[in-house]
Design a protein around this motif. Structure first.
Motif, short mmCIF file in Angstrom:
data_model
loop_
_atom_site.label_atom_id
_atom_site.label_comp_id
_atom_site.label_asym_id
_atom_site.label_seq_id
_atom_site.Cartn_x
_atom_site.Cartn_y
_atom_site.Cartn_z
N PRO A 136 7.74 -16.45 -2.85
CA PRO A 136 8.71 -16.19 -3.98
C PRO A 136 8.45 -17.29 -4.99
CG PRO A 136 9.38 -17.71 -2.12
CD PRO A 136 8.10 -17.12 -1.70
N TYR A 137 7.54 -18.11 -4.76
CA TYR A 137 7.46 -19.28 -5.87
C TYR A 137 6.70 -18.47 -7.21
CZ TYR A 137 8.52 -22.52 -2.18
OH TYR A 137 9.26 -23.33 -1.05
N LYS A 138 6.15 -17.50 -6.85
CA LYS A 138 5.39 -17.02 -8.29
C LYS A 138 6.18 -16.57 -9.24
CE LYS A 138 4.29 -12.81 -5.51
NZ LYS A 138 3.07 -12.15 -4.98
N ARG A 139 7.52 -16.28 -8.77
CA ARG A 139 8.52 -15.56 -9.47
C ARG A 139 9.61 -16.56 -10.10
NH1 ARG A 139 7.61 -12.03 -5.33
NH2 ARG A 139 9.69 -12.69 -4.45
N LEU A 140 9.46 -17.69 -9.90
CA LEU A 140 10.55 -18.82 -10.20
C LEU A 140 10.16 -19.20 -11.71
CD1 LEU A 140 10.76 -20.99 -6.92
CD2 LEU A 140 12.11 -18.86 -7.67
N PHE A 181 21.30 -13.33 -10.82
CA PHE A 181 22.44 -12.37 -10.60
C PHE A 181 22.11 -11.20 -10.26
CE2 PHE A 181 25.25 -8.84 -12.62
CZ PHE A 181 26.19 -9.10 -12.16
N ASN A 182 21.13 -10.74 -10.54
CA ASN A 182 20.52 -9.41 -9.94
C ASN A 182 20.29 -9.51 -8.35
OD1 ASN A 182 21.02 -8.07 -12.40
ND2 ASN A 182 18.41 -8.16 -12.93
N LEU A 183 19.64 -10.60 -7.96
CA LEU A 183 19.45 -10.76 -6.67
C LEU A 183 20.50 -11.13 -5.81
CD1 LEU A 183 16.53 -13.68 -7.07
CD2 LEU A 183 16.04 -11.25 -6.14
N GLU A 184 21.56 -11.85 -6.22
CA GLU A 184 22.94 -12.11 -5.55
C GLU A 184 23.54 -10.58 -5.30
OE1 GLU A 184 23.93 -14.27 -4.02
OE2 GLU A 184 23.70 -16.36 -4.91
N ASN A 201 15.43 -4.22 8.85
CA ASN A 201 16.00 -4.56 7.35
C ASN A 201 14.97 -5.28 6.69
OD1 ASN A 201 18.51 -3.02 7.63
ND2 ASN A 201 19.17 -4.79 8.80
N ASP A 202 14.80 -5.06 5.09
CA ASP A 202 14.06 -5.84 4.44
C ASP A 202 12.61 -5.91 4.82
OD1 ASP A 202 16.18 -6.77 2.74
OD2 ASP A 202 16.55 -8.47 3.97
N LEU A 203 12.13 -4.59 4.95
CA LEU A 203 10.55 -4.75 5.36
C LEU A 203 9.66 -4.75 4.10
CD1 LEU A 203 10.25 -1.76 8.05
CD2 LEU A 203 9.81 -4.28 8.53
N LEU A 204 8.63 -5.57 4.15
CA LEU A 204 7.96 -5.74 2.88
C LEU A 204 6.34 -5.18 3.33
CD1 LEU A 204 7.12 -6.36 -0.43
CD2 LEU A 204 6.59 -8.57 0.65
N LEU A 205 6.09 -3.99 2.93
CA LEU A 205 4.68 -3.45 3.47
C LEU A 205 3.73 -3.29 2.20
CD1 LEU A 205 6.54 -0.41 5.54
CD2 LEU A 205 5.67 -2.96 6.63
N GLU A 206 2.54 -2.92 2.82
CA GLU A 206 1.37 -2.90 1.83
C GLU A 206 0.49 -1.58 1.95
OE1 GLU A 206 -2.04 -5.53 -0.12
OE2 GLU A 206 -0.90 -6.62 1.27
N SER A 253 16.86 -13.76 1.27
CA SER A 253 15.13 -13.91 0.86
C SER A 253 15.04 -15.35 0.34
CB SER A 253 15.06 -13.02 -0.26
OG SER A 253 15.53 -13.37 -1.60
N GLY A 254 13.89 -15.70 0.43
CA GLY A 254 13.29 -17.05 0.11
C GLY A 254 13.46 -17.22 -1.43
N GLU A 255 13.33 -16.09 -2.17
CA GLU A 255 13.54 -16.18 -3.85
C GLU A 255 14.90 -16.57 -3.97
OE1 GLU A 255 12.80 -13.69 -7.80
OE2 GLU A 255 12.43 -12.54 -5.70
N LEU A 256 16.07 -15.77 -3.37
CA LEU A 256 17.25 -16.04 -3.66
C LEU A 256 17.84 -17.40 -3.01
CD1 LEU A 256 20.15 -15.36 -4.73
CD2 LEU A 256 20.48 -13.87 -2.33
#
Length: 321
Positions: free
Chosen positions: A216-220, A49-52, A76-81, A25-28
């Motif tokens: 991902p930037y909003k959670r960094l 650690f949780n992401l890894e 895999n890794d679907l993000l739906l709304e 993921s972009g965040e990882l």
């Protein structure tokens, strides 16, 4: 490549087609860089650690699924709304008569359930993953209804870590513990043969179209160019103790060897990930790489791999389309 169903797939395992592969993921990606280049606060270290750990667990699940013997479409890794609520699906399988929704957890150690609440053995409460599974299933059904699909959905909570124990666990056939994984796979392979048609591919195409791109930037954690460590990292162990030669870069910790041009290009990619709003110039990449002592080497790599914009002291570089 093209699969049996006529649309582009990314890979194949047995008779299953991977329509959407699992990616870091972009965040990882960003947290890996930040973890190496700055001192993270405890909460950010725990998040990293949780992401890894989560990604490692999903890869374990994927490896198990390579033993499937039936034709399926896998996303895999679907993000739906749905109704302004976003929800993640770790893995989604489309078979002939049923679709399978998997929530994968890589929890390690001892946990217990008390009054429908989920705790570590030390007493720290965590989100109940069974609630997460049911919530996602409910939203997924609503997506199906709005899109005109009526496939039965089976949702499973999969615990993949062999050192995980859950005390006072409910008797729920849709919770699969590590000791049950082999039997679960055997059960899946004993199901009637699956023959997919255009109805199944249309569902896969619809879910791909509905997939959201995460920001991902909003959670960094907060960071700045001045506050992160400069230099070329080892692409394998993230060490900064590297020796950069004209042709090869060698990590003095893990002994990994990489072509120096590739190491420079990877470092530029890290800069782009962390600072997407900044222009790429020779001087800023020279400062970023730090251990590359030749400005000409930096300029040559930029000219070779990027599109030059402007002239003279106003030159900067952009990705080639």
């Amino acid at each position: 490549m093209y699969g049996k169903s006529g649309f582009i797939v990314i890979g194949e395992r047995s008779d299953s087609l991977i329509v959407k592969s699992r990616q870091v993921s972009g965040e990882l990606k960003l947290m890996r860089i930040l973890n190496a280049r700055m001192e993270l606060e405890d909460k950010d270290k725990q998040n990293y650690f949780n992401l890894e750990k989560g990604f490692e667990g999903e890869l374990k699940f994927d490896a198990l699924m390579t033993n499937l013997q039936q034709e399926r479409l896998i996303l895999n890794d679907l993000l739906l709304e749905k109704n302004t609520t976003k929800f993640q699906i770790d893995s989604f399988h489309i078979a002939q008569a049923t679709v399978y929704h998997f929530e994968v957890k890589n929890f390690e150690g001892d946990y217990y359930i008390e009054k429908d609440r989920f705790f570590t053995y030390s007493g720290k409460e965590v989100l109940n993953p069974l609630h997460q599974l049911r919530r996602s299933e409910t939203l997924l059904r609503q997506v199906f209804q709005n899109s005109g699909f009526s496939f039965p959905i089976e949702s499973y909570l999969i615990f993949v870590n062999p050192s995980f124990t859950l005390y006072q666990a409910p008797k729920d056939p849709y919770i699969i513990f590590p000791t049950q994984l082999d039997r679960f796979l055997l059960k899946m392979n004993r199901a009637p043969s699956s023959n997919l048609n255009t109805r199944h591919t249309k569902l896969a195409e619809k879910l791909l179209a509905l997939h959201q791109i995460d920001d991902p930037y909003k959670r960094l954690p907060l960071y700045s160019f001045e506050g992160v460590r400069k230099g070329v990292m080892c692409g394998s162990c993230y060490s900064f103790d590297v020796s950069v030669g004209e042709y090869y870069t060698i990590c003095n910790d893990c002994k990994c060897t990489e072509e120096s041009d590739n190491a420079i290009l990877r470092s530029i990619s890290e800069f782009q990930l962390l600072f997407p709003e900044r222009k790429i110039t020779t001087s800023i990449i020279y400062d970023w790489c730090e251990v590359i002592k030749s400005v000409k080497t930096i300029r040559r790599n930029l000219a070779k791999n990027f599109k030059q914009i402007g002239y003279g002291k106003w030159v900067y570089y952009e990705n080639r389309n």
